[in-house]
Write a protein that holds these residues in place. Sequence first.
Motif, mmCIF file in Angstrom:
data_model
loop_
_atom_site.group_PDB
_atom_site.id
_atom_site.type_symbol
_atom_site.label_atom_id
_atom_site.label_comp_id
_atom_site.label_asym_id
_atom_site.label_seq_id
_atom_site.Cartn_x
_atom_site.Cartn_y
_atom_site.Cartn_z
ATOM 1 N N THR A 430 -14.424 8.514 -13.639
ATOM 2 C CA THR A 430 -15.229 9.637 -14.128
ATOM 3 C C THR A 430 -16.561 9.147 -14.678
ATOM 4 O OG1 THR A 430 -13.222 10.893 -14.606
ATOM 5 C CG2 THR A 430 -15.264 11.599 -15.693
ATOM 6 N N GLU A 431 -16.552 8.089 -15.473
ATOM 7 C CA GLU A 431 -17.786 7.550 -16.044
ATOM 8 C C GLU A 431 -18.715 7.044 -14.934
ATOM 9 O OE1 GLU A 431 -18.836 7.771 -19.074
ATOM 10 O OE2 GLU A 431 -17.017 8.858 -19.629
ATOM 11 N N ALA A 432 -18.146 6.347 -13.926
ATOM 12 C CA ALA A 432 -18.978 5.804 -12.839
ATOM 13 C C ALA A 432 -19.610 6.930 -12.011
ATOM 14 C CB ALA A 432 -18.125 4.901 -11.937
ATOM 15 N N ALA A 437 -24.195 10.464 -10.018
ATOM 16 C CA ALA A 437 -24.778 11.799 -9.841
ATOM 17 C C ALA A 437 -26.158 11.876 -10.488
ATOM 18 C CB ALA A 437 -23.849 12.853 -10.445
ATOM 19 N N ALA A 438 -26.357 11.281 -11.661
ATOM 20 C CA ALA A 438 -27.660 11.291 -12.315
ATOM 21 C C ALA A 438 -28.696 10.554 -11.469
ATOM 22 C CB ALA A 438 -27.538 10.659 -13.694
ATOM 23 N N ARG A 439 -28.296 9.415 -10.866
ATOM 24 C CA ARG A 439 -29.227 8.657 -10.028
ATOM 25 C C ARG A 439 -29.632 9.450 -8.781
ATOM 26 N NH1 ARG A 439 -29.158 5.856 -5.644
ATOM 27 N NH2 ARG A 439 -26.914 6.180 -5.341
ATOM 28 N N LEU A 440 -28.669 10.146 -8.125
ATOM 29 C CA LEU A 440 -28.969 10.925 -6.915
ATOM 30 C C LEU A 440 -29.937 12.066 -7.218
ATOM 31 C CD1 LEU A 440 -25.415 11.090 -5.288
ATOM 32 C CD2 LEU A 440 -27.382 9.779 -4.488
ATOM 33 N N GLN A 441 -29.790 12.736 -8.331
ATOM 34 C CA GLN A 441 -30.700 13.820 -8.687
ATOM 35 C C GLN A 441 -32.117 13.306 -8.868
ATOM 36 O OE1 GLN A 441 -30.278 17.011 -8.708
ATOM 37 N NE2 GLN A 441 -28.098 16.885 -8.128
ATOM 38 N N ALA A 442 -32.241 12.125 -9.437
ATOM 39 C CA ALA A 442 -33.568 11.544 -9.623
ATOM 40 C C ALA A 442 -34.213 11.221 -8.280
ATOM 41 C CB ALA A 442 -33.459 10.290 -10.496
ATOM 42 N N ASP A 443 -33.442 10.639 -7.339
ATOM 43 C CA ASP A 443 -33.981 10.321 -6.009
ATOM 44 C C ASP A 443 -34.380 11.585 -5.258
ATOM 45 O OD1 ASP A 443 -33.548 7.692 -6.602
ATOM 46 O OD2 ASP A 443 -31.660 7.538 -5.455
ATOM 47 N N ALA A 613 -37.063 13.590 5.400
ATOM 48 C CA ALA A 613 -36.162 14.751 5.497
ATOM 49 C C ALA A 613 -34.720 14.291 5.692
ATOM 50 C CB ALA A 613 -36.603 15.644 6.659
ATOM 51 N N GLN A 614 -34.543 13.265 6.556
ATOM 52 C CA GLN A 614 -33.185 12.750 6.757
ATOM 53 C C GLN A 614 -32.623 12.165 5.465
ATOM 54 O OE1 GLN A 614 -33.528 9.992 9.981
ATOM 55 N NE2 GLN A 614 -33.861 11.591 11.539
ATOM 56 N N ALA A 615 -33.487 11.409 4.719
ATOM 57 C CA ALA A 615 -33.016 10.826 3.459
ATOM 58 C C ALA A 615 -32.663 11.920 2.456
ATOM 59 C CB ALA A 615 -34.096 9.901 2.892
ATOM 60 N N ARG A 616 -33.473 12.998 2.435
ATOM 61 C CA ARG A 616 -33.180 14.097 1.509
ATOM 62 C C ARG A 616 -31.846 14.762 1.862
ATOM 63 N NH1 ARG A 616 -36.873 19.304 1.795
ATOM 64 N NH2 ARG A 616 -35.600 19.470 3.664
ATOM 65 N N GLU A 617 -31.605 15.030 3.147
ATOM 66 C CA GLU A 617 -30.336 15.639 3.552
ATOM 67 C C GLU A 617 -29.158 14.745 3.183
ATOM 68 O OE1 GLU A 617 -30.561 16.467 7.653
ATOM 69 O OE2 GLU A 617 -32.082 18.047 7.485
ATOM 70 N N ARG A 618 -29.350 13.417 3.394
ATOM 71 C CA ARG A 618 -28.274 12.491 3.062
ATOM 72 C C ARG A 618 -27.989 12.491 1.554
ATOM 73 N NH1 ARG A 618 -30.373 8.713 5.376
ATOM 74 N NH2 ARG A 618 -31.358 7.614 3.651
ATOM 75 N N LEU A 619 -29.069 12.494 0.715
ATOM 76 C CA LEU A 619 -28.876 12.484 -0.736
ATOM 77 C C LEU A 619 -28.265 13.796 -1.228
ATOM 78 C CD1 LEU A 619 -32.155 10.718 -1.923
ATOM 79 C CD2 LEU A 619 -29.838 9.786 -1.917
ATOM 80 N N GLU A 620 -28.678 14.931 -0.609
ATOM 81 C CA GLU A 620 -28.085 16.214 -1.002
ATOM 82 C C GLU A 620 -26.590 16.232 -0.730
ATOM 83 O OE1 GLU A 620 -30.311 19.039 1.159
ATOM 84 O OE2 GLU A 620 -31.932 19.203 -0.311
ATOM 85 N N SER A 621 -26.215 15.683 0.440
ATOM 86 C CA SER A 621 -24.791 15.630 0.779
ATOM 87 C C SER A 621 -24.031 14.736 -0.189
ATOM 88 C CB SER A 621 -24.623 15.123 2.215
ATOM 89 O OG SER A 621 -23.268 14.978 2.528
ATOM 90 N N GLN A 622 -24.650 13.580 -0.547
ATOM 91 C CA GLN A 622 -23.984 12.663 -1.478
ATOM 92 C C GLN A 622 -23.862 13.287 -2.872
ATOM 93 O OE1 GLN A 622 -26.280 9.067 -1.331
ATOM 94 N NE2 GLN A 622 -25.584 8.519 0.754
ATOM 95 N N ALA A 623 -24.910 14.008 -3.336
ATOM 96 C CA ALA A 623 -24.863 14.635 -4.666
ATOM 97 C C ALA A 623 -23.778 15.707 -4.712
ATOM 98 C CB ALA A 623 -26.225 15.241 -5.007
ATOM 99 N N ALA A 624 -23.688 16.506 -3.640
ATOM 100 C CA ALA A 624 -22.642 17.537 -3.611
ATOM 101 C C ALA A 624 -21.255 16.906 -3.612
ATOM 102 C CB ALA A 624 -22.821 18.413 -2.364
ATOM 103 N N ALA A 625 -21.104 15.802 -2.853
ATOM 104 C CA ALA A 625 -19.804 15.123 -2.832
ATOM 105 C C ALA A 625 -19.459 14.549 -4.213
ATOM 106 C CB ALA A 625 -19.826 14.017 -1.781
ATOM 107 N N ALA A 626 -20.482 14.013 -4.940
ATOM 108 C CA ALA A 626 -20.216 13.448 -6.270
ATOM 109 C C ALA A 626 -19.803 14.537 -7.256
ATOM 110 C CB ALA A 626 -21.472 12.725 -6.770
#
Length: 1020
Positions: A430-432, A437-443, A613-626
Amino acid sequence: MRIHRLEIQAFGPFAGRQRIDFDELGAQGLFLLNGQTGAGKTSVLDAVCFALYGSVPGARQNGKRLRSDHAEATTAPEVVCEFSARGRRFEVTRSPQWDRPSARSGKGTTVQQAKTLLRERIGGSWVEKSARSDEAAVELGELLGMSLDQFTKVVLLPQGEFAAFLRADAKERRPLLQRLFNTQRFEAVEQALALDAGTARTGYDQARAAVEQLLRAAREEAARHLNPGEVPEEAATGAAELEQLQRALAALAGRAAAEAAGAAAELEQLRRLVTEQEQRLGDHAELAMLEELEDKHRSNEPACRQLAEDLEAHRRAELLAAPIRHRDQAAAQAGLAREQAGRLAEAAASHPLYADYAAELPAPPPGGDPEETLEGLLAEAADRAGARLGQVQALLPEEERLRALADSEAQLEAGLLGLSVEMRRTAEQTEALRAEAARLQADLQSLQTSAADVPDLERGLEAAEALAATVTEHEACRAQLAEAAGARDEAKALQLDLKERWLDLLQQRLDNAAAELASRLEDGVPCPVCGSAEHPAPAGSPTGRLVGEDEEAAARQKHGEAEARLARAQQECSRLEARLAALAARGGETPADEAEAAVEQARTGLEAARQAAQARERLESQAAAAAAALEELARQAARLDVDHAAAGTELRAVQAQREELGRKLAELTPAGRTLAEHAGDLSALIAALSAAAKALDASRHAEASLERSQAELAAAIADSAFDGEEQVHAALLSAADLKAMQAEIEDHTLLGQRLQLLQDSEKVVRARRDRQAGPALPAADDVEVLRGRAAELEQEVRDRQVRSGVLQASDRQLQSYGPRLAEAAAELEAARERYERIQSVADTVRGLGENDRKMTLTTYVLAARLEQIAAAASERLAAMTDGRYTLVHDDSKSGNKKSGLGLHVNDAWTGQRRDTATLSGGESFMASLALALGLADVVQAEAGGVDIETLFVDEGFGSLDEQALEQVMDALEGLRDGGRMVGLVSHVPEMKLRIPAQLQVAKGRQGSTVQLVFAETGAV
């Protein structure tokens, strides 16, 4: 059929909705359709075809996107056409299949299917007839009365295609005429007749094969039996040959039957003699055997009497064998019982628990039977052990429950430990995840802006690439134009030289006309000019040289060919100039390096934006998964807390139950053993005690049985004729000796019975009578010789009978061929007549056989249509050329080629018929225009007389001189008779001055537009 109104939207080069009022445009009967190259003049005609038929003509359909690339992405392509046909007014609206932007997701496209709506104007309002493409197609086909292919040749007259049709050979003209006049039914007749001819030929071959097969079978059947000299020669007919074969085989069968009957009679006589001799020898052999057996029976009589006495003693001894056998069996059983009782009693006493229960037993009474006393003690000990076993077995389930409680305790302890570990791991995850998630939002915040410009950059790249392609195409077109201009100049110089050469020769021929005529005069033959038979002063050549007709015609032909080449070169230059201007308007004159730099810059910017755009889509998917993983971990931690508390409570309850039950079972279980093991030991002790007691009881019974058997044997010997047991054993015989003695006595008895029967037999009586009569017996060898001769004769009779039967069967087979051959011959004659009749008709319609012109039925029909077309075209061509040229259909053969679809032109000035390829460029245009109009008239009549009130003539006017253009315009003016509307498609500037009503098509970067212009009034 007359077109009133046409509306075009997002179709071809037209982006916005374009409206064309053909009633206003064609009010004067003749209008001009003009515009720059590529503006969309042909697309207007395509829109008419698409509205009426749902397709565009010919090659323009293949690979062409009907929807306009200039239109907005959401604008639907659509064509609306209002027309009249057969006295009724209709409106058809069509939309082709296209990719519509997705309204739900906002991304991608959705396929929008093609649509069709057909309406009819009835009583002042529009009434829907059909909204289905297939139903509308059927309705329109019946109204128009012609296919798309016919429509494009009757209503839209493409001069390029008819110029090719004009110069084509018969083989190339055939496909176009077949499509226009639908001659499939005539081809079907040709194929059906060919198929019928093949079927008739097959029937004829089968009938002929049937006759030949019958004759061949008859010859083979006769040849199996007749010698080569006996086979008759082939007759004139099959029936006569068969009759000769039947007579020859019948005679041979009669001779074979007579020979078989004679051999059978001889065989019967020989068989009677052999039977008589064999009977005498058999009777005497029977008598000799009887005498031999009588001697043997007398010699065996004493030995058989002794065997009978020994057999009687054995039977008496057998009466005492059973008591002896019973005594021996009782003794053996008593010994075994004593041995088993001792062994089992020793085994019971050696059991570990025996001492515990034997010590509790009372002391045995004095003076009793030891075995009986021991048996009682063992039974008492077994009863005591059984009582203890019942107590132990009653507690066995409790011991199993104790074991289950111990297992449950171990499992609960392990589960409790696992839950503790899982709770610690969940907290760490949970802590990790919170940190990730905080790092992905910043990116995501950093990429939000750079990825939003992809659509604009894609459009910029497409524009840059289009400009670069246009620049490349502009340079290539400029080079092609320079090459074409050089070819045009060379063709023009050659044309001028050849024209001068031809005119010089023509002038020389005109100057020498009198001398040429004088050269043909003959003495006594009237002059073709004055009619005199005398020629006193024939004219001579002023130049001393006569120019012949062939020389002048060859020069004229070369000039015509050069003129045609020049026209083609000029057309190619005009086409390339128009294309170069169009490319320049689209930016083709931009420097190539500047265009390439713009493409590279746009591609680099687009690639960077796409990566963002590809990097943004990838980060959005990762943030939602987190985020989803954090929610799941929270639910998992709550669930683990509840499970941990419940597991602790359950573990404490199980431990208390296990301790209580363990104390209870320890009181009844020996040290070092489980309760189940103690129950097994008791069961084994009880089994050993019971088995020993039963063995002691069986031993006492076996001893008593032995004493009874010994008493019974002694009493039986005392009552018998034997003095003791030894004499009984001596009198008893073994089974083998007994069987041999019985068999020998039985054989002796049977031999006596057989002798009695033989003495009274018929053979013996007959042999004794024959011996007293005294005739000598025949030798065995002589009888064997007679028997061999009979066997040989019997085989010969069988062979002759078989041959006779085979010949008779063959004779019957040949007789049966007569009616079958007559029937087959009649069928053959009928099949031959039918085949020859059908084959003759089939060859005729296929251009074979007696068809001198080698013309098929389909070609004959097409030739008739071509003749009608040539006649209709000649009326207009004669008007365009001041009566000089007419088109003529030619159905003559050329070598081995089939005739029927030839086309020539008659030149009234020279009186010669020549090939259409010799016409000049302008003459070819007038001929092809006349041919197109004539074809329209014939196809119109073929379609049931459908009125064609709207015509379009496409291009070709630029090849005409001023006089020819005037004549062609007069012919086209004549087409307006009866209210017909004619549209001319042309670039020629003079046409704009001649025709006031014009439909102008203008092109632009945002798509093409149309407007109606009336030159006389300047109205728009």
